[in-house]
Design a protein around this motif. Structure first.
Motif, PDB file in Angstrom:
ATOM      1  N   ALA A 202       0.902  -1.421   0.030  1.00  0.00           N
ATOM      2  CA  ALA A 202       0.043  -0.121  -0.036  1.00  0.00           C
ATOM      3  C   ALA A 202       0.875   1.160  -0.180  1.00  0.00           C
ATOM      4  CB  ALA A 202      -0.861   0.095   1.438  1.00  0.00           C
ATOM      5  N   GLN A 206       1.372   4.421  -2.693  1.00  0.00           N
ATOM      6  CA  GLN A 206       0.850   5.717  -2.606  1.00  0.00           C
ATOM      7  C   GLN A 206       2.275   6.664  -3.052  1.00  0.00           C
ATOM      8  OE1 GLN A 206       0.807   7.510   1.198  1.00  0.00           O
ATOM      9  NE2 GLN A 206      -1.170   8.173   1.165  1.00  0.00           N
ATOM     10  N   PHE A 240       6.252   2.687  10.281  1.00  0.00           N
ATOM     11  CA  PHE A 240       4.956   2.056  11.176  1.00  0.00           C
ATOM     12  C   PHE A 240       5.123   0.802  11.354  1.00  0.00           C
ATOM     13  CE2 PHE A 240       1.159  -0.258  10.368  1.00  0.00           C
ATOM     14  CZ  PHE A 240       0.130   0.290  10.859  1.00  0.00           C
ATOM     15  N   TYR A 318       8.852  12.621   5.909  1.00  0.00           N
ATOM     16  CA  TYR A 318       7.375  13.192   5.611  1.00  0.00           C
ATOM     17  C   TYR A 318       7.191  14.031   4.825  1.00  0.00           C
ATOM     18  CZ  TYR A 318       6.691  10.121   9.822  1.00  0.00           C
ATOM     19  OH  TYR A 318       6.219   9.435  10.895  1.00  0.00           O
ATOM     20  N   ASP A 319       6.141  13.941   4.171  1.00  0.00           N
ATOM     21  CA  ASP A 319       5.928  15.131   3.082  1.00  0.00           C
ATOM     22  C   ASP A 319       5.459  16.484   3.709  1.00  0.00           C
ATOM     23  OD1 ASP A 319       6.751  14.653   0.687  1.00  0.00           O
ATOM     24  OD2 ASP A 319       4.863  14.609  -0.252  1.00  0.00           O
ATOM     25  N   ASP A 320       5.137  16.477   5.047  1.00  0.00           N
ATOM     26  CA  ASP A 320       4.655  17.619   5.426  1.00  0.00           C
ATOM     27  C   ASP A 320       5.530  18.155   6.555  1.00  0.00           C
ATOM     28  OD1 ASP A 320       4.827  15.497   7.406  1.00  0.00           O
ATOM     29  OD2 ASP A 320       2.529  15.820   8.280  1.00  0.00           O
TER      30      ASP A 320
ATOM     31  N   PHE B 164      -3.069   4.681  13.739  1.00  0.00           N
ATOM     32  CA  PHE B 164      -1.562   5.011  13.410  1.00  0.00           C
ATOM     33  C   PHE B 164      -1.350   4.606  11.958  1.00  0.00           C
ATOM     34  CE2 PHE B 164       2.905   3.213  14.530  1.00  0.00           C
ATOM     35  CZ  PHE B 164       3.531   4.459  14.206  1.00  0.00           C
ATOM     36  N   LEU B 165      -1.967   3.732  11.408  1.00  0.00           N
ATOM     37  CA  LEU B 165      -1.572   3.208   9.956  1.00  0.00           C
ATOM     38  C   LEU B 165      -2.131   4.505   9.121  1.00  0.00           C
ATOM     39  CD1 LEU B 165      -1.083   0.922   8.010  1.00  0.00           C
ATOM     40  CD2 LEU B 165      -3.501   1.054   7.651  1.00  0.00           C
ATOM     41  N   GLN B 168       0.078   7.565   9.247  1.00  0.00           N
ATOM     42  CA  GLN B 168       1.358   7.645   8.411  1.00  0.00           C
ATOM     43  C   GLN B 168       1.140   7.822   6.829  1.00  0.00           C
ATOM     44  OE1 GLN B 168       3.370   7.898  11.159  1.00  0.00           O
ATOM     45  NE2 GLN B 168       4.948   6.726  10.097  1.00  0.00           N
ATOM     46  N   PHE B 169      -0.005   7.311   6.471  1.00  0.00           N
ATOM     47  CA  PHE B 169      -0.365   7.723   4.932  1.00  0.00           C
ATOM     48  C   PHE B 169      -0.836   8.866   4.854  1.00  0.00           C
ATOM     49  CE2 PHE B 169       0.006   3.634   2.592  1.00  0.00           C
ATOM     50  CZ  PHE B 169       0.180   2.845   3.706  1.00  0.00           C
ATOM     51  N   ILE B 170      -1.578   9.461   5.788  1.00  0.00           N
ATOM     52  CA  ILE B 170      -1.859  11.000   5.433  1.00  0.00           C
ATOM     53  C   ILE B 170      -0.538  11.960   5.448  1.00  0.00           C
ATOM     54  CG2 ILE B 170      -3.040  12.866   6.689  1.00  0.00           C
ATOM     55  CD1 ILE B 170      -5.081  11.037   7.657  1.00  0.00           C
ATOM     56  N   ARG B 171       0.351  11.567   6.361  1.00  0.00           N
ATOM     57  CA  ARG B 171       1.584  12.369   6.233  1.00  0.00           C
ATOM     58  C   ARG B 171       2.482  12.374   5.124  1.00  0.00           C
ATOM     59  NH1 ARG B 171       4.639  12.776  11.912  1.00  0.00           N
ATOM     60  NH2 ARG B 171       5.396  14.368  10.710  1.00  0.00           N
ATOM     61  N   GLY B 172       2.035  10.910   4.274  1.00  0.00           N
ATOM     62  CA  GLY B 172       2.715  11.035   2.987  1.00  0.00           C
ATOM     63  C   GLY B 172       2.055  11.746   1.959  1.00  0.00           C
ATOM     64  N   ILE B 173       0.868  12.274   2.072  1.00  0.00           N
ATOM     65  CA  ILE B 173       0.003  13.170   1.212  1.00  0.00           C
ATOM     66  C   ILE B 173       0.650  14.531   1.173  1.00  0.00           C
ATOM     67  CG2 ILE B 173      -2.166  14.047   0.522  1.00  0.00           C
ATOM     68  CD1 ILE B 173      -3.439  11.696   1.785  1.00  0.00           C
ATOM     69  N   LEU B 200      -6.496   8.559   0.300  1.00  0.00           N
ATOM     70  CA  LEU B 200      -6.132   7.700   1.369  1.00  0.00           C
ATOM     71  C   LEU B 200      -6.502   6.260   0.679  1.00  0.00           C
ATOM     72  CD1 LEU B 200      -4.835   8.080   4.193  1.00  0.00           C
ATOM     73  CD2 LEU B 200      -7.104   8.264   5.049  1.00  0.00           C
ATOM     74  N   PRO B 202      -5.021   3.569  -0.393  1.00  0.00           N
ATOM     75  CA  PRO B 202      -4.553   2.398  -0.156  1.00  0.00           C
ATOM     76  C   PRO B 202      -4.577   2.191   1.344  1.00  0.00           C
ATOM     77  CG  PRO B 202      -3.120   3.762  -1.575  1.00  0.00           C
ATOM     78  CD  PRO B 202      -4.345   4.510  -1.257  1.00  0.00           C
ATOM     79  N   ALA B 203      -4.376   3.011   2.186  1.00  0.00           N
ATOM     80  CA  ALA B 203      -4.740   2.868   3.830  1.00  0.00           C
ATOM     81  C   ALA B 203      -6.099   2.226   4.112  1.00  0.00           C
ATOM     82  CB  ALA B 203      -4.153   4.175   4.624  1.00  0.00           C
TER      83      ALA B 203
END
Lengths: 322, 286, 442
Positions: A202, A206, A240, A318-320, B164-165, B168-173, B200, B202-203
């Motif tokens: 996943a 992304q 993670f 991190y992107d943010d 938590f999962l 981590q994914f949101i922080r990748g956006i 989001l 994939p998560a």
């Protein structure tokens, strides 16, 4: 610790109908980050308060008592904690077993999961089938079939013994020998890498394709793309998975439970920490003692998780990031 | 054969090698499944005495004996119950965990760090020491022997794993998307529903797959909270065959265990396609 | 139906208000955890809980039908499942004040010690539970502190299962019921060959029989596993003799080495099934299930007797019959008379016995056992004959286990393993056993 701030949660819930019901108007002053934060967090806060906080605090209290599940708990102070470290050789054995397991099974599991995720992220024929197949062991997780199967593979006449015998290593029954039984459980955990693999997949999905395209145009090679795009972009997910592996392998229960028939044998060689918690709490009716063990585990896991978070500043991208 | 891709250019030879490695690996992965399927066709007297995975005949007796229990209840009931519980848990987790995750990942509010630590902390206490007090709460609410204890908490994000999962994914956006939307006058809810949720994918898919499989396979909490057969789920149904102190029906147990894997594999196969599509097709404006 | 529940679920979720939150938070404070209060149940219902597999579930549901037909207006709620987790669920239900009215209990020691199970003596005295046809010595095994907490819901005894095929092939005679330990050792040795062992060892990785054989051995020496005040009832000499007996057999190849014995995670993976041994010690109640797992004909023999080669009888006969399953009543049961009526029903009703057959072992009432014997399979007949032989020869004495009995049994199992895996000498293992047992028993 939750009590002090619980007042913010009803306040946040109270805002919900009035604000979200109204049409967003530009003239109205937007909600502060604080209000939004607690608004989004409201369901979790309610869940924490209703379902989690009580049992957690009760278990902390019970860890200072003698509680057999059936009669009111008796306060014994720190006695359970003292007994654990001074008079319980099985507890020390459980710690040894668990630490050995965590430091071998967790990294190996992650490594396999990452490798397979990379391999299964290519576009080759039958990729869906492969993914499903590699996930199958994780589906079988707690099934009785696993226990019998593991005997068949690592038992006396098992596949592994036969292969080793072919090379002149005349061994024993791995799964039932006190020296090797734990390693068969490590192998079991590594074999069930499916969940971590899915999360890696996943994560790989992304990563914006545009990044790769741009890099390819710039003439970056395969290896270069992996080191400078894939790996950095994947670090939040690697992080993670790392944290989850720490938490989950410290709490490993099911493999030892099914393969040792719930006793952690032979000779306590697979006496995982949580298996011992279960045995003391439910089999021996010492829930106070088990709770003390539970809280020590919370501290152990907490320390390792904190270390992971501290280290993350140096390697997780991190992107943010501002 | 040489399907070149956008991302990785693969030569036929290396592709062949990949296939070879994957197939050898797949056999190691599948052996237990094959063994279980084989056992499901064997009579009890052969399951433990003859360990070859290949049955002598494709005898369906175990499936017929296993599907309808002695009480007259069939596995159909257990499947329906399992699906109801799983559906509730999935919806609950998707809704509540994504909300909390967005807050933790993107909003700077007071005590964020503390709450995040508390959230992770809820993962760290072993289940067995909180289960009794938890049972007492649900019993006081009158929820024992219903699906409520298995579903309602999911609507309140008690599975911190998924929060938590998603964090981590949101922080990748890329945050620029959000900043642009804010400039356009979007509030946080609009950003959440219009930008975060679609990206989001994939998560959310991962959450769906895991929630389904873990809920479907979960044994102990279903055992505690469901007491009568009409409420039983598949994982409880499978244990109805085994009695360590007396009669056990191994053949039917293996038959029904094999059958019970079908929905899991289907759900996985269906959703993992979404995983492929994921963000790659969504398109991003850098 | 599913849809309805779905809506109910969604509705509940939607209605989760501040009140619910308060209930949740307040529940712990008001819980039986602290106060010992239990929740009232409807008088016309009775919750009955047991573990088993499909066969027993089917037969017990039929029993309930029959019982309900004799008590119009009564509705019995059956709560049943497999063995794994049964006791954990029961403990949690007792902790939560939500336990069944009548139930099977796997490990009743702690429940009895905490006063959560009902003593049946008043009901027996009042004739509401008729025990006149039940074996006195078996009733004795279910007494704790002089009180009768349960009646047997089926009888069993520790026994050896014999693989007749192996005996036949090796031209060794099937032993008599009165065999001695010396004869047992001889038979085990004569059946052994490389990679095959005459008998399974007396312990198993997951088994619960680590004390069963020792108890027989001790009774032959007029000792018991525990004393009436809950201490260990034997000394280092007996334990050393016991470990040595098995160690010699192990070294002679008559019983398997540790790593083979440890492969047994349940009787389905026992050496008699996997083709590694010809004799297998376990409780007789698994007879038909064990037979179902192998094509070889199995018969049942009692535990060996005597000290050395001398067979002993009367007071010195070691084997004994116990209940394979007991039925208990919750001390907080709403309608205790009704619960007692159910207990009496399973013990004495001929129609109930016809339904149950051997689903819970040999019927506890001797009259009933004779009634159903023609209806059962060969291995079950062999089981019934063995249980009857043991019952006829057993002496009456019995000392109940203390509430930590099962924990001591686990310790005994680990001690056996220490010797079998040569992790410690017999002398060290024996002294460690007494140290740790002392710690467990307080």
């Amino acid at each position: 610790m939750t009590i002090g701030h619980s007042s913010e949660s009803p306040a946040a819930t109270g805002l919900s109908p009035s604000r979200s019901g109204a049409r967003p108007a530009r003239t109205r002053k937007p909600l502060s980050d604080n209000a939004y934060g607690y608004l989004f967090l409201a369901p979790w806060l309610v869940g924490l308060l209703v379902f989690l906080a009580g049992p957690t605090l009760v278990s902390l209290y019970l860890s200072f008592t003698d509680f057999n599940l059936l009669q009111p708990p008796k306060w014994v102070g720190a006695q359970n904690y003292i007994t654990l470290f001074s008079r319980d050789p099985r507890y020390l054995q459980a710690l040894r077993v668990t630490f050995t397991y965590v430091f071998t099974a967790a990294p190996l599991n992650l490594l396999f999961a990452l490798l397979l995720a990379l391999l299964l992220n290519t576009r080759i024929r039958g990729i869906s089938l492969y993914r499903a197949v590699y996930y199958v062991p994780s589906l079988l997780g707690g099934s009785v079939a696993i226990a019998i199967l593991w005997q068949q593979i690592f038992g006396l006449d098992g596949v592994v013994s036969q292969i080793l015998g072919f090379f002149g290593v005349h061994g024993s029954s791995w799964v039932s020998s006190p020296k090797q039984a734990l390693w068969t459980l490590v192998i079991l955990h590594v074999w069930q890498f499916g969940s971590a693999m899915i999360i890696f997949l996943a994560g790989l999905k992304q990563i914006p394709a545009e990044l790769y395209e741009a890099a390819t145009i710039d003439g970056a090679g395969k290896v270069h793309r992996f080191w400078f795009i894939t790996l950095p972009m994947l670090t939040p997910v690697i992080f993670f998975n790392l944290v989850l592996q720490i938490i989950n392998s410290f709490q490993a229960f099911t493999p030892a439970f099914i393969i040792s028939g719930g006793k952690g044998g032979p000779l306590d060689s697979t006496l995982f920490y949580t298996l011992y918690v279960y045995i003391q709490g439910f089999t021996n009716f010492r829930m106070g003692y088990a709770s003390a063990m539970g809280w020590i585990l919370l501290i152990i896991i907490g320390v390792f998780t904190a270390l992971a978070f501290l280290s993350s500043k140096y390697w997780v991208h991190y992107d943010d990031a501002r | 054969m040489a399907t070149s891709t956008r991302t990785v250019r693969v030569f036929p030879f290396s592709q062949l090698l990949t296939h070879l490695v994957l197939i050898v690996g797949a056999f190691c992965m599948l052996y237990p499944l094959l063994w279980m399927i084989g056992s499901s066709f064997k009579p009890d007297s052969e399951i433990f005495t003859e360990l070859s995975p290949i049955p002598r005949s494709l005898d369906l007796t175990n499936y017929i004996r296993g599907w309808v229990l002695g009480s007259g209840t069939s596995f159909a009931t257990f499947y329906i119950n399992s699906f109801v519980v799983c559906a509730g848990a999935i919806i609950g987790n998707l809704l509540s965990c994504s909300l909390a995750a967005y807050a933790f990942a993107r909003i700077r509010f007071k005590l964020r760090g503390l709450w995040f630590a508390v959230m992770l902390g809820t993962l760290m206490l072993p289940f067995h020491v909180t289960v009794v007090p938890q049972y007492i709460i649900f019993n006081a609410l009158g929820w024992t022997n219903t699906f409520l204890p298995l579903v309602v908490p999911k609507f309140f994000a008690v599975d911190a794993f998924f929060i938590f999962l998603m964090v981590q994914f949101i922080r990748g956006i890329p945050i620029e998307l959000e900043q642009a939307a804010m400039v356009d006058g979007c509030n946080r809810f609009q950003i959440f529903t219009k930008i975060i949720l679609p990206l989001l994918g994939p998560a959310l898919v991962t959450t769906t797959i895991f929630t389904f499989i873990w809920t479907y396979n979960d044994f102990f909490s279903q055992l505690l909270y469901l007491s009568t057969e009409k409420h039983y789920t598949v994982s409880l149904g499978l244990r109805l065959f085994l009695d360590a102190s007396g009669q056990s029906a191994w053949g039917p147990m293996f038959a029904m265990t094999t059958l019970s894997l079908v929905p899991v594999i289907l759900v996985f196969a269906f959703f993992q396609r979404r995983l492929v599509e994921g963000i790659a097709t969504t398109g991003l404006k850098g | 139906m599913a849809k309805q529940e779905d809506q109910e679920m969604a509705g509940e979720a939607g209605r989760l208000t501040r009140r619910t939150i308060l209930v949740g938070a307040g529940a712990l404070a008001a819980s039986p955890l602290l106060s010992g209060v239990s929740f009232a149940q409807d008088a016309t219902t009775m919750r009955l809980s047991w573990w088993g597999s499909d066969d027993r579930h089917k037969k017990t549901l039929a029993l309930i039908q029959l019982f309900q037909s004799k008590h119009p207006g009564l509705s019995v709620t059956p709560e049943y499942g497999g063995f794994v987790g049964y006791q954990d669920k029961l403990s949690t239900e007792f902790a939560g004040g939500n336990a069944p009215d009548v139930m099977q209990v796997a490990d009743p020691g702690a429940l009895i010690a905490a006063g959560r199970l009902l003593a049946l003596d008043d009901y027996i005295a009042a004739g509401k539970i008729d025990v006149s046809n039940a074996s006195k010595s078996v009733l004795e095994t279910a007494k704790v502190g002089g009180k009768q907490y349960s009646v047997p819901w089926g009888l069993a005894c520790g026994c050896y299962f014999l693989d007749n095929q192996v005996f036949e092939d090796a031209k060794v005679d099937i032993p008599d019921y009165g065999w001695t330990w010396d004869e047992y050792a001889k038979v085990a040795k004569s059946l052994s060959k490389p990679g095959f062992y005459g008998s399974a060892d007396i312990w198993a990785a997951a088994g619960t029989r680590a004390l069963a054989g020792l108890e027989v051995f001790l009774r032959e020496r007029q000792k018991y596993a525990f004393t009436p005040d809950g201490k260990i009832g034997f000394g280092p000499d007996e334990l050393t003799e016991w470990f040595t007996f098995w160690d010699e057999l192990r070294k002679a190849g008559a019983v398997p080495p540790g790593e083979v014995t440890a492969l047994e995670t349940g009787f389905e993976t026992s050496p008699i099934i996997t083709g590694k041994a010809a004799m297998y010690p376990i409780n007789s109640s698994i007879a038909s299930s064990l037979q179902g797992l192998t094509k070889h004909k199995l018969t049942v023999a009692p535990f060996p007797t005597g000290v050395g080669s001398t067979a002993l009888k009367g007071d010195q006969y070691g084997a004994f019959v116990n209940s394979s399953m007991q039925v208990y009543i919750n001390a907080d049961a709403k309608d205790k008379d009704l619960a007692a009526a159910f207990v009496n029903f399973v013990l004495n009703d001929p129609d109930a016995a016809k339904i149950q057959l051997m689903a819970r072992g040999v019927p506890a009432s001797s009259k009933i056992a004779e009634l159903v014997t023609p209806d059962i399979s060969p291995v079950e007949q062999s089981m019934v004959a063995t249980v009857k032989y043991v019952a006829d020869h057993a002496s009456a004495g019995f000392v109940p286990w203390p509430k930590q009995g099962a924990e001591v049994q686990d310790l005994m199992q680990r001690s056996h393993q220490a010797v079998a895996f040569e992790q410690a000498s017999i002398a060290d293992t024996v002294s460690q056993f007494f140290d740790q047992a002392g710690q467990i028993l307080g």
